[in-house]
Scaffold this active site. Structure first.
Site, PDB file in Angstrom:
ATOM      1  N   ARG A 101       0.113  -9.427  -2.452  1.00 32.35           N
ATOM      2  CA  ARG A 101      -1.080  -8.862  -2.427  1.00 32.35           C
ATOM      3  C   ARG A 101      -2.149  -9.736  -1.952  1.00 32.35           C
ATOM      4  O   ARG A 101      -2.272 -10.950  -2.447  1.00 32.35           O
ATOM      5  CB  ARG A 101      -1.402  -8.596  -3.799  1.00 32.35           C
ATOM      6  CG  ARG A 101      -0.331  -7.440  -4.257  1.00 32.35           C
ATOM      7  CD  ARG A 101      -0.963  -6.768  -5.501  1.00 32.35           C
ATOM      8  NE  ARG A 101      -1.564  -7.578  -6.450  1.00 32.35           N
ATOM      9  CZ  ARG A 101      -1.999  -7.147  -7.586  1.00 32.35           C
ATOM     10  NH1 ARG A 101      -2.144  -5.746  -8.003  1.00 32.35           N
ATOM     11  NH2 ARG A 101      -2.410  -7.893  -8.705  1.00 32.35           N
ATOM     12  N   THR A 105      -8.567  -8.715  -1.293  1.00 32.81           N
ATOM     13  CA  THR A 105      -8.616  -7.060  -1.228  1.00 32.81           C
ATOM     14  C   THR A 105      -7.573  -6.698  -2.165  1.00 32.81           C
ATOM     15  O   THR A 105      -7.807  -5.305  -2.403  1.00 32.81           O
ATOM     16  CB  THR A 105      -8.249  -6.832   0.053  1.00 32.81           C
ATOM     17  OG1 THR A 105      -6.899  -6.942   0.507  1.00 32.81           O
ATOM     18  CG2 THR A 105      -9.036  -7.408   1.162  1.00 32.81           C
ATOM     19  N   ASP A 197       1.729 -12.571 -14.308  1.00 29.36           N
ATOM     20  CA  ASP A 197       2.216 -12.871 -13.068  1.00 29.36           C
ATOM     21  C   ASP A 197       3.708 -12.945 -12.864  1.00 29.36           C
ATOM     22  O   ASP A 197       4.226 -13.992 -13.552  1.00 29.36           O
ATOM     23  CB  ASP A 197       1.510 -13.997 -12.147  1.00 29.36           C
ATOM     24  CG  ASP A 197       1.724 -13.993 -10.785  1.00 29.36           C
ATOM     25  OD1 ASP A 197       0.947 -13.965  -9.923  1.00 29.36           O
ATOM     26  OD2 ASP A 197       3.270 -13.968 -10.139  1.00 29.36           O
ATOM     27  N   ASP A 200       5.437 -15.977 -10.840  1.00 28.43           N
ATOM     28  CA  ASP A 200       5.190 -17.110 -11.301  1.00 28.43           C
ATOM     29  C   ASP A 200       5.685 -17.477 -12.643  1.00 28.43           C
ATOM     30  O   ASP A 200       6.670 -18.382 -12.909  1.00 28.43           O
ATOM     31  CB  ASP A 200       3.655 -17.304 -12.064  1.00 28.43           C
ATOM     32  CG  ASP A 200       2.733 -17.580 -10.602  1.00 28.43           C
ATOM     33  OD1 ASP A 200       3.442 -18.018  -9.589  1.00 28.43           O
ATOM     34  OD2 ASP A 200       1.742 -17.380 -10.770  1.00 28.43           O
TER      35      ASP A 200
HETATM   36  C1  PRP Z   1       3.499  -8.896  -7.272  1.00 27.88           C
HETATM   37  C2  PRP Z   1       4.614  -8.003  -7.800  1.00 27.88           C
HETATM   38  C3  PRP Z   1       4.631  -6.824  -6.777  1.00 27.88           C
HETATM   39  C4  PRP Z   1       3.065  -6.775  -6.355  1.00 27.88           C
HETATM   40  C5  PRP Z   1       2.542  -5.465  -7.269  1.00 27.88           C
HETATM   41  O1  PRP Z   1       3.699  -9.702  -6.151  1.00 27.88           O
HETATM   42  O2  PRP Z   1       5.792  -8.659  -7.662  1.00 27.88           O
HETATM   43  O3  PRP Z   1       5.263  -7.041  -5.532  1.00 27.88           O
HETATM   44  O4  PRP Z   1       2.332  -7.952  -7.133  1.00 27.88           O
HETATM   45  O5  PRP Z   1       1.305  -5.186  -6.874  1.00 27.88           O
HETATM   46  P1  PRP Z   1       0.963  -4.066  -6.310  1.00 27.88           P
HETATM   47  O6  PRP Z   1       1.611  -2.747  -6.910  1.00 27.88           O
HETATM   48  O7  PRP Z   1      -0.484  -3.964  -6.574  1.00 27.88           O
HETATM   49  O8  PRP Z   1       1.190  -4.069  -4.957  1.00 27.88           O
HETATM   50  P2  PRP Z   1       2.707 -10.710  -5.728  1.00 27.88           P
HETATM   51  O9  PRP Z   1       1.688 -10.170  -4.800  1.00 27.88           O
HETATM   52  O10 PRP Z   1       2.079 -11.379  -7.022  1.00 27.88           O
HETATM   53  O11 PRP Z   1       3.544 -11.844  -4.811  1.00 27.88           O
HETATM   54  P3  PRP Z   1       4.816 -12.645  -5.281  1.00 27.88           P
HETATM   55  O12 PRP Z   1       5.965 -12.052  -6.073  1.00 27.88           O
HETATM   56  O13 PRP Z   1       5.042 -13.362  -4.094  1.00 27.88           O
HETATM   57  O14 PRP Z   1       4.226 -13.594  -6.161  1.00 27.88           O
HETATM   58  N1  URA Z   2       1.642  -8.566 -10.227  1.00 24.21           N
HETATM   59  C1  URA Z   2       1.964  -9.327 -11.031  1.00 24.21           C
HETATM   60  O1  URA Z   2       2.843 -10.023 -11.004  1.00 24.21           O
HETATM   61  N2  URA Z   2       1.503  -8.631 -12.438  1.00 24.21           N
HETATM   62  C2  URA Z   2       0.588  -7.555 -12.386  1.00 24.21           C
HETATM   63  O2  URA Z   2       0.174  -7.485 -13.597  1.00 24.21           O
HETATM   64  C3  URA Z   2       0.133  -7.019 -11.302  1.00 24.21           C
HETATM   65  C4  URA Z   2       0.595  -7.483  -9.991  1.00 24.21           C
END
Ligand code: PRP
Ligand code: URA
Length: 206
Positions: A101, A105, A197, A200
């Site tokens: 994400r 945005t 997160d 993380d």
């Molecule tokens: C997180 C999570 C999803 C997304 C959900 O990923 O694992 O993929 O956010 O959000 P959405 O429904 O609003 O699209 P993140 O962008 O944190 O990436 P990462 O897993 O690489 O840390």
């Molecule tokens: N991605 C995450 O990892 N946690 C949230 O709550 C939303 C998006």
């Protein structure tokens, strides 16, 4: 349609997963266990074909899964659900969608895509622990639809009502199975109460 898995084991394990004191080793184990419990329900609708089998005592008619099963973890956090899925269907194929994400945005940015080829009647399970705005899941379903794939189910550990609504509006034929439908998103589009997160916490990166 969406389904929230109402099972005491799911509730119990989710509570430990959410706890801010739970560290990455236990977080990973719980993610796998929760995935199995949720996916077990989601896989109820898979079709089977008859398949003869000979026991040491007699021949009988058994069943085997009809479709090529393909698991699609959304990187990174979806990887934490992969082992759970493969424990249930060890011969499933795995394709990866790399999506993050955008910090400002909050919209999904696709940076990697690798799907298996030569699939025969494939059935896809998209796995991502967090269904927040729904952008990442919708982008993944869009990518599968562009290739002509239509048999798709989403499995998440925690979902926001906003994300479920978005997936349902864009893809009404795709079912969602989740361990919990939480309250809402906050101003940063994080799920409340959620678990923070997921990437993380899984990988110990913060
Ligand atoms: C997180 C999570 C999803 C997304 C959900 O990923 O694992 O993929 O956010 O959000 P959405 O429904 O609003 O699209 P993140 O962008 O944190 O990436 P990462 O897993 O690489 O840390
Ligand atoms: N991605 C995450 O990892 N946690 C949230 O709550 C939303 C998006």
């Amino acid at each position: 349609m969406y389904y929230e898995i109402n099972h005491p084991l799911v509730k119990h394990k989710l509570t430990v997963l959410r706890n801010e004191s739970t560290h990455h080793k236990q977080f990973r184990e719980l993610s796998s266990e929760l995935t199995m419990l949720i996916a077990y329900d989601a896989m109820k609708k898979l079709e089977t074909v008859n398949c003869p089998v000979h026991t040491p005592l007699a021949g009988t008619m058994g069943a085997k899964l009809k479709n090529d099963i393909v698991i699609i973890p959304i990187l990174r956090a979806g990887v934490g659900m992969m082992d759970g899925m493969l424990s249930l269907i060890p011969n499933a194929r795995v394709g990866f969608m790399g999506i993050y994400r955008d910090h400002d945005t909050k919209l999904p940015v696709t940076y990697y895509e690798k799907l298996p080829s030569d699939l025969v009647d494939p059935y896809f399970f998209i796995i991502d622990p967090m269904l927040a705005t729904g952008g990442s899941i919708v982008a993944t379903i869009d990518a599968l639809h562009e290739k002509g794939f239509t048999q798709i189910t989403v499995i998440s550990i925690i979902s926001a009502p906003e994300g479920i609504k978005m997936v349902e509006e864009h893809h009404p034929n795709v079912d969602i199975y989740t361990g919990s439908i939480d309250e809402c998103l906050d101003e940063n589009k994080y799920i409340i109460p959620g678990l923070g997160d997921a990437g993380d916490r899984l990988f110990g990166t913060k």
